[in-house]
Scaffold this motif. Sequence first.
Motif, mmCIF file in Angstrom:
data_model
loop_
_atom_site.group_PDB
_atom_site.id
_atom_site.type_symbol
_atom_site.label_atom_id
_atom_site.label_comp_id
_atom_site.label_asym_id
_atom_site.label_seq_id
_atom_site.Cartn_x
_atom_site.Cartn_y
_atom_site.Cartn_z
ATOM 1 N N ILE A 182 -66.551 25.065 12.690
ATOM 2 C CA ILE A 182 -66.888 24.141 11.602
ATOM 3 C C ILE A 182 -65.811 24.169 10.537
ATOM 4 N N PHE A 183 -65.325 25.352 10.193
ATOM 5 C CA PHE A 183 -64.268 25.488 9.188
ATOM 6 C C PHE A 183 -63.003 24.745 9.627
ATOM 7 N N LYS A 184 -62.605 24.898 10.882
ATOM 8 C CA LYS A 184 -61.408 24.206 11.378
ATOM 9 C C LYS A 184 -61.596 22.694 11.328
ATOM 10 N N GLU A 185 -62.782 22.219 11.649
ATOM 11 C CA GLU A 185 -63.060 20.788 11.602
ATOM 12 C C GLU A 185 -63.009 20.279 10.164
ATOM 13 N N GLU A 186 -63.526 21.056 9.235
ATOM 14 C CA GLU A 186 -63.476 20.666 7.827
ATOM 15 C C GLU A 186 -62.031 20.597 7.328
ATOM 16 N N ILE A 187 -61.200 21.515 7.772
ATOM 17 C CA ILE A 187 -59.780 21.507 7.390
ATOM 18 C C ILE A 187 -59.120 20.224 7.900
ATOM 19 N N LYS A 188 -59.427 19.834 9.119
ATOM 20 C CA LYS A 188 -58.866 18.590 9.659
ATOM 21 C C LYS A 188 -59.290 17.399 8.812
ATOM 22 N N GLN A 189 -60.555 17.379 8.402
ATOM 23 C CA GLN A 189 -61.059 16.281 7.583
ATOM 24 C C GLN A 189 -60.375 16.267 6.215
ATOM 25 N N ILE A 190 -60.187 17.427 5.642
ATOM 26 C CA ILE A 190 -59.486 17.513 4.351
ATOM 27 C C ILE A 190 -58.076 16.967 4.491
ATOM 28 N N MET A 191 -57.389 17.349 5.549
ATOM 29 C CA MET A 191 -56.009 16.904 5.751
ATOM 30 C C MET A 191 -55.941 15.391 5.941
ATOM 31 N N THR A 192 -56.943 14.824 6.585
ATOM 32 C CA THR A 192 -56.988 13.367 6.740
ATOM 33 C C THR A 192 -57.105 12.692 5.389
ATOM 34 N N VAL A 193 -57.978 13.203 4.535
ATOM 35 C CA VAL A 193 -58.136 12.638 3.191
ATOM 36 C C VAL A 193 -56.836 12.795 2.409
ATOM 37 N N ILE A 194 -56.231 13.954 2.466
ATOM 38 C CA ILE A 194 -54.991 14.225 1.721
ATOM 39 C C ILE A 194 -53.858 13.337 2.225
ATOM 40 N N ASP A 195 -53.767 13.135 3.521
ATOM 41 C CA ASP A 195 -52.702 12.286 4.079
ATOM 42 C C ASP A 195 -52.835 10.837 3.615
ATOM 43 N N ASN A 196 -54.020 10.420 3.215
ATOM 44 C CA ASN A 196 -54.231 9.052 2.744
ATOM 45 C C ASN A 196 -54.033 8.889 1.231
ATOM 46 N N LEU A 197 -53.701 9.976 0.543
ATOM 47 C CA LEU A 197 -53.427 9.900 -0.892
ATOM 48 C C LEU A 197 -52.049 9.289 -1.126
ATOM 49 N N GLY A 198 -51.801 8.896 -2.358
ATOM 50 C CA GLY A 198 -50.467 8.450 -2.748
ATOM 51 C C GLY A 198 -49.491 9.612 -2.701
ATOM 52 N N GLU A 199 -48.207 9.314 -2.651
ATOM 53 C CA GLU A 199 -47.173 10.340 -2.499
ATOM 54 C C GLU A 199 -47.251 11.405 -3.599
ATOM 55 N N THR A 200 -47.405 11.003 -4.851
ATOM 56 C CA THR A 200 -47.431 11.966 -5.955
ATOM 57 C C THR A 200 -48.648 12.881 -5.847
ATOM 58 N N ASP A 201 -49.810 12.302 -5.587
ATOM 59 C CA ASP A 201 -51.026 13.110 -5.458
ATOM 60 C C ASP A 201 -50.922 14.065 -4.272
ATOM 61 N N ARG A 202 -50.352 13.591 -3.174
ATOM 62 C CA ARG A 202 -50.180 14.436 -1.997
ATOM 63 C C ARG A 202 -49.253 15.610 -2.326
ATOM 64 N N GLN A 203 -48.149 15.337 -3.021
ATOM 65 C CA GLN A 203 -47.222 16.406 -3.404
ATOM 66 C C GLN A 203 -47.909 17.417 -4.316
ATOM 67 N N ILE A 204 -48.669 16.928 -5.286
ATOM 68 C CA ILE A 204 -49.369 17.825 -6.205
ATOM 69 C C ILE A 204 -50.335 18.715 -5.429
ATOM 70 N N PHE A 205 -51.099 18.125 -4.521
ATOM 71 C CA PHE A 205 -52.068 18.902 -3.737
ATOM 72 C C PHE A 205 -51.371 19.980 -2.915
ATOM 73 N N TYR A 206 -50.336 19.591 -2.170
ATOM 74 C CA TYR A 206 -49.621 20.562 -1.337
ATOM 75 C C TYR A 206 -48.986 21.660 -2.179
ATOM 76 N N ARG A 207 -48.329 21.280 -3.256
ATOM 77 C CA ARG A 207 -47.654 22.264 -4.097
ATOM 78 C C ARG A 207 -48.651 23.272 -4.682
ATOM 79 N N ARG A 208 -49.810 22.784 -5.087
ATOM 80 C CA ARG A 208 -50.784 23.664 -5.736
ATOM 81 C C ARG A 208 -51.540 24.518 -4.723
ATOM 82 N N TYR A 209 -52.050 23.889 -3.661
ATOM 83 C CA TYR A 209 -52.962 24.590 -2.765
ATOM 84 C C TYR A 209 -52.320 25.121 -1.482
ATOM 85 N N PHE A 210 -51.133 24.675 -1.150
ATOM 86 C CA PHE A 210 -50.452 25.195 0.027
ATOM 87 C C PHE A 210 -49.322 26.137 -0.366
ATOM 88 N N PHE A 211 -48.606 25.780 -1.436
ATOM 89 C CA PHE A 211 -47.448 26.567 -1.830
ATOM 90 C C PHE A 211 -47.742 27.442 -3.038
#
Length: 187
Positions: free
Chosen positions: A117-146
Amino acid sequence: MKITAENVIIQLQKKNPQALEYLLDNYNKNIYSLTYRILKDVGCNEDIEECVSDVFVTAWENSHKYNPKKGTIKTWLFIVAKYKALDYRRKIYKEKNLNKQEEIELVSEEQVENKVIFKEEIKQIMTVIDNLGETDRQIFYRRYFFYEEIEDISVCLSLTRKAVDNRLWRIRKLLKEQFSNERRSFS
């Protein structure tokens, strides 16, 4: 042939050692910094250095998996580094715990289901994030991935701290709405 940001991936795929040198020269400090932040609490300097080396070996061996539509070479390397460092963290933590405990616990069906279930939720989150605008996507990745500080993100993207905070709030709200809608549809 001179290696540049534009041709580095092609040269990596052709197994040109100069392309690997280019990656090391341009991204080693950033990759080390990210890896250090993830491993500093569980690993030693040798673990961090080994992990960084593995990141570049992975980039060398898997350059064909790079997709320019999903981000820059730097973003790809950071994602590789993050997952490699998290793997190292789990491995080190597991080794430390196995030294403390001589018995191995069996994984219950519920734990396996929760992992799926956790892996499936991660996939869903990534789908939502991939559909964000470039700036929002960068902010999300920088904050929560990096794990970058909000101040650093705001300086890098030429935004105010308040603007970054607001965008992060809207992203979190969007994710909450997305998941609450899905949960309602299953009820």
